[in-house]
Design an enzyme around this catalytic site. Structure first.
Site, mmCIF file in Angstrom:
data_model
loop_
_atom_site.group_PDB
_atom_site.id
_atom_site.type_symbol
_atom_site.label_atom_id
_atom_site.label_comp_id
_atom_site.label_asym_id
_atom_site.label_seq_id
_atom_site.Cartn_x
_atom_site.Cartn_y
_atom_site.Cartn_z
ATOM 1 N N SER A 203 0.818 -1.200 0.000
ATOM 2 C CA SER A 203 0.000 0.000 0.000
ATOM 3 C C SER A 203 0.855 1.253 0.000
ATOM 4 O O SER A 203 1.590 1.499 -0.947
ATOM 5 C CB SER A 203 -0.968 -0.054 1.177
ATOM 6 O OG SER A 203 -2.086 0.745 0.922
ATOM 7 N N ASP A 309 -9.566 -5.256 -4.833
ATOM 8 C CA ASP A 309 -9.102 -4.235 -3.899
ATOM 9 C C ASP A 309 -9.928 -2.967 -4.106
ATOM 10 O O ASP A 309 -9.824 -2.309 -5.139
ATOM 11 C CB ASP A 309 -7.621 -3.952 -4.140
ATOM 12 C CG ASP A 309 -6.983 -3.101 -3.050
ATOM 13 O OD1 ASP A 309 -7.719 -2.395 -2.335
ATOM 14 O OD2 ASP A 309 -5.750 -3.143 -2.924
ATOM 15 N N HIS A 340 -7.627 -5.825 -0.277
ATOM 16 C CA HIS A 340 -6.351 -5.171 0.055
ATOM 17 C C HIS A 340 -5.581 -6.064 1.036
ATOM 18 O O HIS A 340 -5.511 -5.770 2.236
ATOM 19 C CB HIS A 340 -6.660 -3.800 0.655
ATOM 20 C CG HIS A 340 -5.530 -2.826 0.602
ATOM 21 N ND1 HIS A 340 -4.873 -2.488 -0.559
ATOM 22 C CD2 HIS A 340 -4.928 -2.104 1.591
ATOM 23 C CE1 HIS A 340 -3.950 -1.584 -0.299
ATOM 24 N NE2 HIS A 340 -3.949 -1.351 1.004
#
Length: 656
Positions: A203, A309, A340
């Site tokens: 991320s 995601d 995610h």
């Protein structure tokens, strides 16, 4: 670039990479490559983790982000095996630069850095240190500017963020200065490393890896971005449509250290002033867009992304991957069915083995064959994976599909022939893509659905799609959504659940060596699945007010036709034989975009509306799958995963 010139560039790069790999291999200790005779070389855990050197340095970024008249220093915590330095050998580095080491934690168990009473590092989050340090790697954990023990301010993907990490790569390669304390003058040298660096992270952390690679910094050999952002504008907006009810200033405030928050008001103000909620493009977004700089990337890229995601959405992967391909960058990819989620938590054993081989090849120069293996691993069903030699497959072509009128309002056909007439819907901000898909065969006022007949064979879509819509609004503001849906029963990962496709168990497995303050043992997971009758597998959004300019919106003229193209997220999905493919066009997608100021009704001109989709086998694959046909409305409601949950804009942090 002409094809011949590009091919020459790739050949030269390949020869240079091979030569450098051979040189690096001669500099690595023979002990790290021990194994079965004839087997591919592999680094082995021959060094003591418990007696490893643990230290902290502060690297000078040459930026004064907080305006105190002094260059900001970022804290760098290091763990490295003691033995190579004693033997006069230099080692490569694995690096994770993050804003989350103290505010929020890393990984499925939200681990934070810990220190002893003297401020020396004790726990390094995640398993990278436990697993790789005994194998002859150094691990470096960087606190981005404005976080934990670093100076400066968080600027959410901007120059300060990227330079925080780039300066560390420069220091590891002898081009920057570091100090043994945050404010002192005693220099710290990185003579223990050969400078070969691989960046990794999920991320926000992976986004920093993308950004540093896009600077072209020397010494960065590879990056492993997991669920990473490629353009921060696309994290907050989709062609003007806001994806969250706040901008980057909220995230900056969330991750900054308390002392940074107190001194960084000017940076916070810029994050507000230069990121207007109108969705207009500004200089702030240009600074945070890495895609145009893909041609500067010298590092190889091993990307990982969840195809469901809904935090860092698949558009980020798709546009970055395509730009890297155009630049001739060496690439590898894993695409999962999760949301995610880190691959350590959905395919742990295979992931650690693959990552190990990747770093051995890219950083130690071992010829272990991973560069000759299939480029892509794709999750087809929970825990069932396939591979592709290249991705998207070479047989993939873009095919234009067109919506047509059906026998009932809002329930149309999908084929290759241009449609006629129009379909009308009214934006309902209380409904989401799962609501639309659940009533795809029914005439409902909130969406227009277009459906193929049952497919005569499997149909694979691989890559990024786009939908061009010509719409006549009744109001001066309107938002649009377009989604692709697989209509048919399946068992998928439950990406809309709290675990986004995984369930965390109580038992643990260990990945590397441990100390009393840093365990290598982590909770196991298993796939969390859902039995569904439909699957939304690609989606995109736009503010219709951006019809004339992707970067600037304007009021609509009620009663006038406006044409805009929506970028749909990259995906790799097989619509099985007997299922139907559907395109839905609607307004606000609840919890995925914010609603417009008005409540518009929109008439879609079918003759000027189409979808360009990447089909493996091209147009012939769709023609042999089935031809457009009218659909009889169904009374029953189809079942799918739960509607999308509200998300806070925290890439890699809590999303609940």
């Amino acid at each position: 670039m002409p094809i011949r010139a590009r091919r020459t560039r790739l050949i030269r790069r390949s020869l240079l990479t091979t030569a450098l790999a051979a040189l690096l291999a001669t500099l690595v200790a023979p002990a790290t490559a021990q194994g079965t005779p004839g087997a591919p070389p592999e680094s082995k855990p021959v060094y003591s983790y418990e007696s490893a050197i643990r230290e902290s340095v502060w690297v000078d970024t040459k930026i004064d982000g907080d305006g105190d008249g002094k260059s900001d220093r970022v804290a760098v915590d290091i763990v490295r095996p003691r033995e190579p330095a004693q033997q006069g050998r230099k080692i490569p580095v694995i690096m994770d630069a993050s804003p989350y080491y103290s505010c929020c934690g890393r990984g499925n168990e939200s681990q934070k850095k810990t220190y002893d009473a003297g401020g020396n590092p004790v726990q390094f989050p995640l398993y990278y240190d436990n697993y790789f340090v005994p194998r002859g790697y150094g691990f470096v954990a960087v606190d981005l500017a404005g976080t934990n023990r670093s100076d400066g301010c968080v600027d959410v993907g901007g120059r300060s963020d990227v330079q925080s990490a780039k300066a560390v790569v420069d220091w590891l390669n002898g081009r920057a200065r570091a100090y043994t304390t945050r404010t002192g003058g005693k220099s710290a040298e990185a003579g223990w490393t050969n400078g070969a660096t691989g960046m990794i992270g999920k991320s926000y952390d992976g986004t920093i890896a993308n950004g540093v690679a896009a600077t072209g910094v020397r010494g960065l050999k590879t990056i492993v971005p997991i669920g990473a952002i490629s353009s921060w504008y696309d994290y907050y907006f989709a062609k003007g449509a806001p994806l969250y009810d706040s901008g980057p200033e909220w995230l900056s405030d969330y991750v900054e250290s308390p002392e940074a928050r107190a001194r960084c008001a000017a940076v916070q103000k810029r994050l507000v002033d230069e990121a207007p909620r109108s969705g207009d493009w500004t200089r702030l977004w240009s600074e945070r867009d890495h895609v145009p700089d893909a041609d500067k990337v010298k590092a190889s890229v091993f990307a990982v992304h969840g195809m469901q995601d809904l935090n860092v959405r698949m558009k980020h992967f798709g546009q970055w991957w395509d730009a890297l391909a155009d630049a001739g960058v060496e690439r590898k990819v894993w695409l999962s069915q999760t949301g995610h989620v880190d691959p350590f938590d959905f395919r742990r054993g295979d992931w650690v083995r693959t990552l190990h081989r990747w770093f051995d090849h890219e950083l130690l120069g071992y010829d272990n064959g991973i560069d000759r293996e299939p480029m892509a691993d794709i999750e087809r069903a929970p825990d069932r994976w396939t591979t592709d030699r290249v991705w998207p497959p070479r047989a993939t072509d873009t095919v234009k599909l067109r919506p047509g009128k059906g026998t009932s309002p809002g329930v149309g056909t999908l084929g290759t022939r241009p449609g006629t007439g129009s379909e009308t819907f009214t934006d309902d901000p209380e409904l989401s893509e799962t609501d639309w898909a659940a009533q795809i065969d029914a005439s409902t006022p909130s969406k227009a659905g277009f459906i193929s007949k049952p497919l005569g064979r499997d149909l694979r879509l691989s890559g990024s799609s786009e939908v061009t819509v010509t719409a006549t609004p009744t109001t001066r503001t309107a938002h649009l959504s377009a989604v692709l849906v697989d209509l048919g029963p399946d068992t998928i990962r439950d990406y809309a659940s709290a675990g986004e496709g995984i369930t965390t168990l109580t038992e643990r497995t260990c990945w590397g060596a441990s100390t009393g303050g840093d365990s290598s043992c982590f909770k196991e997971t298993r796939a969390k699945t859902a039995d569904v009758d439909h699957t939304v597998f690609s989606r995109g959004w736009a503010d219709l007010g951006n019809w004339a300019d992707d970067h600037k919106g304007r009021p609509l003229t009620p009663g006038k036709k406006h044409t805009i193209t929506l970028d749909l997220a990259a995906s790799d999905h097989v619509v099985p034989k007997g299922h139907r493919l559907a395109l839905i066009v609607a307004g606000t997608d609840k919890n995925l975009i914010d609603p417009p100021a008005d409540t518009p009704t929109l008439a879609i001109d079918l003759a000027r509306t189409s979808a360009k989709v990447p089909l493996v086998g091209g147009a012939d694959a769709f023609r042999t799958s089935g031809s457009p046909a009218s659909v009889t409305p169904r009374e029953s409601r189809l079942d799918g995963v739960a509607p999308p949950r509200p998300f806070r804009p925290v890439p890699g942090g809590s999303t609940s």
